[in-house]
Design a protein around this motif. Structure first.
Motif, short mmCIF file in Angstrom:
data_model
loop_
_atom_site.label_atom_id
_atom_site.label_comp_id
_atom_site.label_asym_id
_atom_site.label_seq_id
_atom_site.Cartn_x
_atom_site.Cartn_y
_atom_site.Cartn_z
N PHE A 24 0.91 -1.24 -0.02
CA PHE A 24 -0.14 -0.13 -0.03
C PHE A 24 1.01 1.30 0.07
O PHE A 24 2.13 1.24 0.31
CB PHE A 24 -1.15 0.12 1.26
CG PHE A 24 -0.28 0.04 2.70
CD1 PHE A 24 -0.31 1.27 3.07
CD2 PHE A 24 0.08 -1.08 3.13
CE1 PHE A 24 0.31 1.30 4.49
CE2 PHE A 24 0.69 -1.00 4.37
CZ PHE A 24 0.82 0.29 5.14
N THR B 266 -12.92 1.13 5.05
CA THR B 266 -11.54 1.82 4.96
C THR B 266 -10.82 1.84 6.28
O THR B 266 -9.52 2.16 6.08
CB THR B 266 -11.88 3.34 4.22
OG1 THR B 266 -12.56 4.08 5.45
CG2 THR B 266 -12.49 3.35 3.11
N GLN C 84 -2.14 -1.98 -8.72
CA GLN C 84 -2.62 -2.72 -7.41
C GLN C 84 -2.10 -2.69 -6.16
O GLN C 84 -2.21 -3.32 -5.23
CB GLN C 84 -2.88 -4.30 -7.80
CG GLN C 84 -3.68 -4.58 -9.00
CD GLN C 84 -3.75 -6.03 -9.41
OE1 GLN C 84 -3.08 -6.83 -9.31
NE2 GLN C 84 -5.23 -6.52 -9.65
N ALA D 29 -4.38 -5.26 4.13
CA ALA D 29 -3.12 -4.84 3.59
C ALA D 29 -2.06 -5.06 4.46
O ALA D 29 -0.96 -5.15 4.12
CB ALA D 29 -3.33 -3.18 3.59
N ALA E 206 -10.13 -3.10 5.12
CA ALA E 206 -9.25 -2.75 4.13
C ALA E 206 -7.89 -2.57 4.71
O ALA E 206 -6.68 -3.16 4.23
CB ALA E 206 -9.61 -1.36 3.25
N ASP F 117 -8.56 3.81 -0.79
CA ASP F 117 -8.76 2.45 -0.14
C ASP F 117 -8.91 2.51 1.44
O ASP F 117 -9.51 1.60 2.09
CB ASP F 117 -7.86 1.52 -0.70
CG ASP F 117 -7.84 1.33 -2.21
OD1 ASP F 117 -8.80 1.13 -2.86
OD2 ASP F 117 -7.03 1.74 -2.79
N LYS G 240 -2.75 -0.42 -2.92
CA LYS G 240 -3.76 0.20 -2.18
C LYS G 240 -3.34 1.85 -1.97
O LYS G 240 -2.22 1.74 -1.30
CB LYS G 240 -4.53 -0.54 -0.92
CG LYS G 240 -4.66 -1.93 -1.15
CD LYS G 240 -5.91 -2.04 -2.14
CE LYS G 240 -6.76 -3.25 -2.58
NZ LYS G 240 -7.60 -3.20 -3.52
#
Length: 381
Positions: free
Chosen positions: A253, A333, A270, A341, A337, A302, A272
């Protein structure tokens, strides 16, 4: 004895939807979720309040504020860590990755900042092992690429240290977050009280340091993340070239990309995108970078981090839910998410067999008030 808690007559924030119902927690796990507004004997009647997973914070500088409550005022670390932990619990954060800087500058008397991460990590982990802390703590090592001692400091950590994240921090003047030297000058002079002449020396010294150590430090930080078993994050990506390099390194991320172009490149790779809750709540970046709301409206946001205001995490998630017209998406979020991550499969969602990190929230206008926090099924706030 079996420890059981039932939260009933609640608006449950489930993956992808909200549902009026009840949730049962037994011995640290969620065991049952059922629809309906009924309140079984012995259950807590939530009166329609939101019940959601505990919030997950991937990047916070809040501990620094407790350790140094005023410039050059050092507070006892154990007391500071305990206060930081309690503050996070009170605003619904049940898992935190405490951000600690690794990489120091020790040769410049005016810009000196020394090593502290290893000693402070030992104190955090020691308090955790003693059962003193209310919530779950992991370490987030912020690897300062523009420094003198990064490699030596990274070598003092290993796989046993519960390091969840290593982020690549490049604060070289004239690049990334600090590409606007006028903005940086105002920030540095305001924070440290140095003269404009000293600022010019600072810029030249840091740029020379990056030229000398940057490539080796970046490679060492990427290798250290792999050695620890930690997730790698980029920081302040500004253009697609930054993002491409982050992707080559295997970043999961991106913390606070500074432009919409960088955020779009993250989506392409891809990676985040994480933005700061204060940016969203204040309506923009304090340093002139892209607004979090701009990325949210473009479906490029994200994950949210409270950054330096713990209470902002819940407020930002509720704001995003209102913006998107989807409460579950907004709450994801700061729960589902960030858990994904960081590679935490056991939390961040309400489902049978998930870890019972759960919070109860009353909506107050556009904001929310935390009315109960459970960590592994035990109430902590």
């Amino acid at each position: 004895m079996t420890a059981e808690t039932i939260l009933a007559n609640a608006m449950l924030v489930l993956p992808g939807e909200t549902l009026r119902g009840q949730i049962r927690m037994v011995d640290g796990l969620i065991t049952d979720i059922a629809p309906g507004s009924g309140v079984p004997a012995g259950a807590i009647d939530c009166g329609g309040d939101l019940v959601m997973p505990g919030l997950i914070e991937l990047h916070t500088d809040n501990l620094e504020r407790h350790i140094e409550p005023r410039p050059k005022v050092n507070w006892p670390h154990a007391a500071a860590i305990i206060a930081h932990d309690a503050e996070l619990a009170s605003v619904g954060i049940t898992t935190v990755f405490d951000a600690l800087r690794v990489g120091s500058v020790v040769s410049n008397a005016k810009a000196n900042y020394g090593e502290y991460a290893r000693a402070l990590a030992d104190e955090i982990l020691g308090l955790r092992d003693e059962g003193v802390l209310k919530i779950s703590h992991y370490l987030h090592l912020r690897a300062e690429i523009c420094s003198e001692t990064l490699i030596e400091e990274l070598d003092k950590f290993g796989p046993a240290d519960r390091i969840g994240i290593v982020s690549l921090m490049d604060h070289t003047p004239g690049d990334r977050q600090f590409r606007d030297l006028k903005q940086l000058e105002k920030y540095v002079i305001g924070k440290h009280g140095i003269s404009p002449a000293d600022f010019e020396v600072h810029v030249a010294t840091q740029q020379a340091l990056k030229a000398r150590n940057g490539a080796a430090h970046e490679a060492a930080a990427v290798a250290a993340a792999r050695r620890y078993g930690a997730v790698l994050a980029s920081h302040d990506d500004t253009d697609p070239a930054h993002v491409a390099r982050s992707a080559e390194h295997g970043a999961h991320f991106a913390e606070f990309p500074t432009t919409e172009d960088a955020a779009r490149a993250c989506a392409k790779h891809q990676i985040k995108v994480m933005m700061g809750a204060p940016n969203l709540i204040r309506g923009g970046s304090h340093s002139g970078n892209v607004a979090a709301s701009t990325l949210a409206e473009a479906d490029l946001l994200d994950i949210v981090s409270s950054d330096y205001v713990p209470s902002s995490l819940l407020s930002a998630a509720l704001m995003l839910g209102d913006l998107w017209g989807d409460t579950a998406r907004g709450i994801a979020t700061v729960t589902e998410a960030p858990a994904a991550a960081a590679g935490l499969a056991d939390r961040g969602h309400l489902a049978p067999d998930a870890r019972a990190d759960v919070i109860r929230v009353t909506r107050i206008g556009t904001a929310g008030a935390v009315r109960g926090v459970w960590v592994r099924g035990s109430r902590v706030s």
